[in-house]
Enzyme design. Structure first.
Site, PDB file in Angstrom:
ATOM      1  N   CYS A 161       0.835  -1.204   0.000  1.00  0.00           N
ATOM      2  CA  CYS A 161       0.000   0.000   0.000  1.00  0.00           C
ATOM      3  C   CYS A 161       0.871   1.256   0.000  1.00  0.00           C
ATOM      4  CB  CYS A 161      -0.958  -0.049   1.182  1.00  0.00           C
ATOM      5  SG  CYS A 161      -2.302   1.139   1.058  1.00  0.00           S
ATOM      6  N   HIS A 193      -3.563  -5.703   1.213  1.00  0.00           N
ATOM      7  CA  HIS A 193      -2.824  -5.931   2.468  1.00  0.00           C
ATOM      8  C   HIS A 193      -2.781  -7.390   2.922  1.00  0.00           C
ATOM      9  CE1 HIS A 193      -2.409  -1.661   3.769  1.00  0.00           C
ATOM     10  NE2 HIS A 193      -3.405  -1.519   2.918  1.00  0.00           N
ATOM     11  N   GLU A 216      -0.874  -8.586   5.178  1.00  0.00           N
ATOM     12  CA  GLU A 216      -0.602  -8.659   6.623  1.00  0.00           C
ATOM     13  C   GLU A 216      -1.870  -8.601   7.464  1.00  0.00           C
ATOM     14  OE1 GLU A 216      -0.540  -6.049   4.884  1.00  0.00           O
ATOM     15  OE2 GLU A 216      -0.733  -4.195   6.034  1.00  0.00           O
TER      16      GLU A 216
END
Lengths: 81, 222
Positions: free
Chosen positions: B85, B194, B196
């Site tokens: 990002c 994302h 994560e």
């Protein structure tokens, strides 16, 4: 005191959603003649006295590496009194 | 295996990135933007957020943070670097990756679970996936529209450097549905959504993001 002005605009081929949003809002205020709007950035850099050729060259460099992203933007450097 | 996670002023996702690194089997090492030392890490993650308030352009000011000089130098020597990002935006501004991320085509900040397809599983960060594997991970950004000129696009496609594409409707106007790309060497990867935030089904839409963080361990072991 003079100002070195840097105008940064998205390249013509890059989509400008913010400019498009402004263009579609203007007719709602009665500005019906708007063909299109492009939105950009303007930097005003104040210097003591008349800008020197060296200062202008340094601002050109700063415009290239920091103030604009050459991948998507063009810039113009000029002096404003 | 030590994986550095950089925190810039305004970074949001450094803690989730560090958690994902640990879940992937590596040690997470916190790095500060003003550090002049990479603390002997083997790889670096630039996490998401709004570094320097996204002032000027997303990632434009972070590019000149002291730690970035070291990251650029290490990346050029082959160290694996993942930008997620805002981290992807920083990598583009640093010219470690080509192109730029611009305002989403519909102007909205998007926050949703997004299906993407892994189309290159040969990079340091994608080897845990099968080529063509589809995963669902969060997408959350206002400036995620990947743009580049025709030559760059042809080069990215011709060299297989698109690593992930959005599945279904284009969420943000990215060229060729590009969600992530890599450099010619395959050690630097930028990804808009994302992974994560998707390492555990309790807190994410899936656990399918974990592969990015196990891939890096494979890359080091092999």
């Amino acid at each position: 005191m003079a100002k070195i002005v840097v105008d940064v605009m998205l390249k013509p081929e890059i989509l400008d959603p913010q400019g498009n949003a402004v263009a579609s809002a203007l007719p709602r205020l009665g500005f019906s003649f708007t063909k299109s709007v492009r939105q950009g950035k303007r930097f005003e850099i104040e210097v003591e006295g008349e800008p020197t050729a060296d200062q202008l060259a340094q601002v050109e460099k700063a415009a290239e590496v920091l103030l604009s992203n050459p991948v998507i933007e063009n810039f113009v450097v000029r002096v404003e009194k | 295996m030590r994986v550095g996670v950089i925190t810039f002023p305004g970074t949001l996702d450094d803690r989730d990135a560090a958690r994902a690194v640990v879940a992937g089997g590596s040690e997470a090492v916190s790095l500060w933007h003003a550090d002049a030392d990479l603390k002997n890490v083997d790889a670096v993650i630039l996490p998401g957020g709004f570094s320097y308030g996204d002032y000027l352009r997303c990632g434009a000011i972070s590019r000149f943070a002291p730690v970035m000089n070291l990251v650029i130098e290490a990346a050029s020597k082959g160290m694996p670097v993942l930008g997620i990002c805002n981290g992807f935006q920083v990598l583009c501004e640093s010219h470690l990756l080509p192109g730029a991320l611009t305002r989403n085509s519909d102007l909205h900040f998007l926050c949703r679970d997004q299906e993407i397809e892994i189309v290159n599983n040969t990079t340091a960060w994608t080897s845990s996936y099968k080529s063509g594997e589809k995963i669902v991970i969060p997408l959350k950004n206002g400036e995620g529209s990947f743009q580049c000129d025709e030559n760059t696009l042809a080069q990215l496609e011709g060299e297989g450097r698109v690593i992930a594409r959005y599945v279904g409707q284009n969420p943000n106007g990215s060229r060729n549905l590009i969600a992530g790309i890599t450099n010619a060497r395959g050690n630097v990867v930028g990804l808009m959504p994302h992974p994560e935030h998707a390492i555990n089904e309790l807190t994410g839409p899936s656990a399918q993001g974990l592969g990015f963080f196990t891939s890096i361990l494979n890359a080091m072991v092999n």
